[in-house]
Write an enzyme that holds these catalytic residues in place. Structure first.
Site, mmCIF file in Angstrom:
data_model
loop_
_atom_site.group_PDB
_atom_site.id
_atom_site.type_symbol
_atom_site.label_atom_id
_atom_site.label_comp_id
_atom_site.label_asym_id
_atom_site.label_seq_id
_atom_site.Cartn_x
_atom_site.Cartn_y
_atom_site.Cartn_z
ATOM 1 N N PRO A 1 46.915 33.897 2.338
ATOM 2 C CA PRO A 1 47.815 35.031 2.580
ATOM 3 C C PRO A 1 48.001 35.210 4.082
ATOM 4 O O PRO A 1 47.033 35.165 4.834
ATOM 5 C CB PRO A 1 47.050 36.213 1.972
ATOM 6 N N MET A 2 49.240 35.397 4.517
ATOM 7 C CA MET A 2 49.502 35.603 5.943
ATOM 8 C C MET A 2 50.614 36.637 6.096
ATOM 9 O O MET A 2 51.800 36.333 5.902
ATOM 10 C CB MET A 2 49.894 34.291 6.622
ATOM 11 N N GLN B 1 47.316 40.130 -3.747
ATOM 12 C CA GLN B 1 46.184 40.662 -2.998
ATOM 13 C C GLN B 1 46.379 42.154 -2.745
ATOM 14 O O GLN B 1 47.450 42.584 -2.323
ATOM 15 C CB GLN B 1 46.035 39.939 -1.664
ATOM 16 N N CYS C 1 41.550 41.524 6.909
ATOM 17 C CA CYS C 1 42.690 41.713 7.811
ATOM 18 C C CYS C 1 42.228 42.345 9.124
ATOM 19 O O CYS C 1 41.592 43.405 9.125
ATOM 20 C CB CYS C 1 43.754 42.588 7.166
ATOM 21 N N LYS D 1 38.416 38.195 -0.091
ATOM 22 C CA LYS D 1 38.505 37.440 1.159
ATOM 23 C C LYS D 1 37.948 38.314 2.273
ATOM 24 O O LYS D 1 38.274 39.506 2.358
ATOM 25 C CB LYS D 1 39.953 37.052 1.464
#
Length: 339
Positions: A6-7, A67, A97, A138
């Site tokens: 994921p970005m 997510q 994040c 994550k």
């Protein structure tokens, strides 16, 4: 297992679609869906992860795991239960994040100072969704240091996470090299759940070294796959013992030459034009070209040619012209043989 990371601000569903046209990726994780104090409507999930309307898969059939990001266990659980109505290919929870705005509102990596809360979040979400829907997480190595990395990983395991992706840097380290793969190995050795290694995997050689150092067979690929769309394919080819024709050529470029990248760019551009405001469209294409130019000289040439242009019509014309030129070049040997 090779997973597309994921970005936020880069890897949205349009780019996921383009990148998963190239075989090799087993699963994607979406950019985060922020959960605060409200129960979101279903359209909030499908807006960010439209793949949920297609069986939680990209058009190429690659599963996409949405997510969630937040800090309220009850609210996250309620939203996860609603998300489960859409039959997602699992639910991932964001504890990594590093963005200041997110951290200021008690989300992402700052929760690594509260492993008990991390455990409570995972446990609440796990209870809220059917057993067949995997709940993964994550995280990074920590905030300012790695002191609590293993403690946090064990908390996530105790909460019921099915697997854990670890980005091999702290918040303080941001995205600066190097990635500390040795620390992922320490985490992996301290938990029983599967651990996925993430961070600074740019090439096939990096992937092999990361596996060796971390002991993780599963890798999460982010910017490396954006730069080299065939990175996952090239890793697969290496694992299968497929020899490369030219040792001097980047295996990822050999696995996907520039003429085969052009259709991906064209598809991505078509998607951008269908959903992005006109004034922002050129920027999205240039953003990807800016990544691609690290592996493809042709991408640098394209970036230079389009740098000053913000007109969608001019960009569409450039893409069409270069696709036609690539098609002509591909047919040239055939034409010579016919003659």
């Amino acid at each position: 297992m090779l997973i597309l990371a994921p970005m936020e601000g880069l890897l949205d569903h349009g780019l996921r679609t383009a990148l998963t046209r190239v075989d090799g990726v087993d699963r994607c994780v979406s950019e985060f869906i922020r959960i605060t104090d409200q129960l979101l409507p279903l359209r909030s999930f499908t807006r960010i992860v439209p793949e949920l309307l297609r069986g939680s898969r990209t058009p190429s059939g690659v599963p996409v795991r949405p997510q969630l990001l937040g800090s309220d266990p009850a609210c996250l659980a309620d939203n996860a239960a609603r998300l489960a109505e859409l039959q997602p290919a699992g639910i991932d929870l964001n504890f990594g994040c590093p963005a200041k705005t997110v951290n200021r509102h008690r989300g992402g990596v700052v929760l690594m100072d509260e492993p008990e809360l991390m455990q409570a979040i995972v446990a609440a979400v796990r209870r809220a969704v059917p057993a067949h829907i995997a709940v993964s997480a994550k995280m990074r190595l920590g905030i300012d240091d790695e002191r609590r990395a293993l403690e946090c990983a064990q908390a996530l395991e105790a909460g019921g996470a099915s697997e854990l992706a670890v980005h091999a840097r702290t918040k303080a380290q941001g995205y600066r090299p190097p990635a500390y793969w040795e620390s992922i190995a320490t985490v992996r050795q301290g938990v029983r759940l599967p651990v996925i290694a993430n961070g600074d995997i740019w090439t096939v050689e990096d992937a092999l070294r990361c596996r060796a150092v971390t002991g993780c067979s599963a890798l999460m690929l982010g910017r490396g796959l954006v730069r080299r769309p065939a990175l996952a394919r090239a890793i697969r080819w290496h694992d299968a013992g497929r020899p490369m024709a030219d040792a001097d050529v980047d295996p990822c470029v050999a696995a996907l030459p520039w003429p085969q990248v052009l259709p991906l760019l064209a598809e991505f551009w078509q998607d951008v034009c269908g959903r992005v405001e006109r004034r922002h469209r050129a920027g999205r294409l240039k953003q990807w070209l800016n990544h691609l130019r690290h592996a493809y000289p042709e991408a640098q040439q394209a970036f230079d040619a389009l740098r000053a242009s913000n007109e969608p019509e001019a960009i569409a014309a450039w893409l069409l012209q270069h696709q036609e030129l690539a098609a002509l070049a591909a047919r040239a040997p055939e034409v010579e043989m016919t003659a």
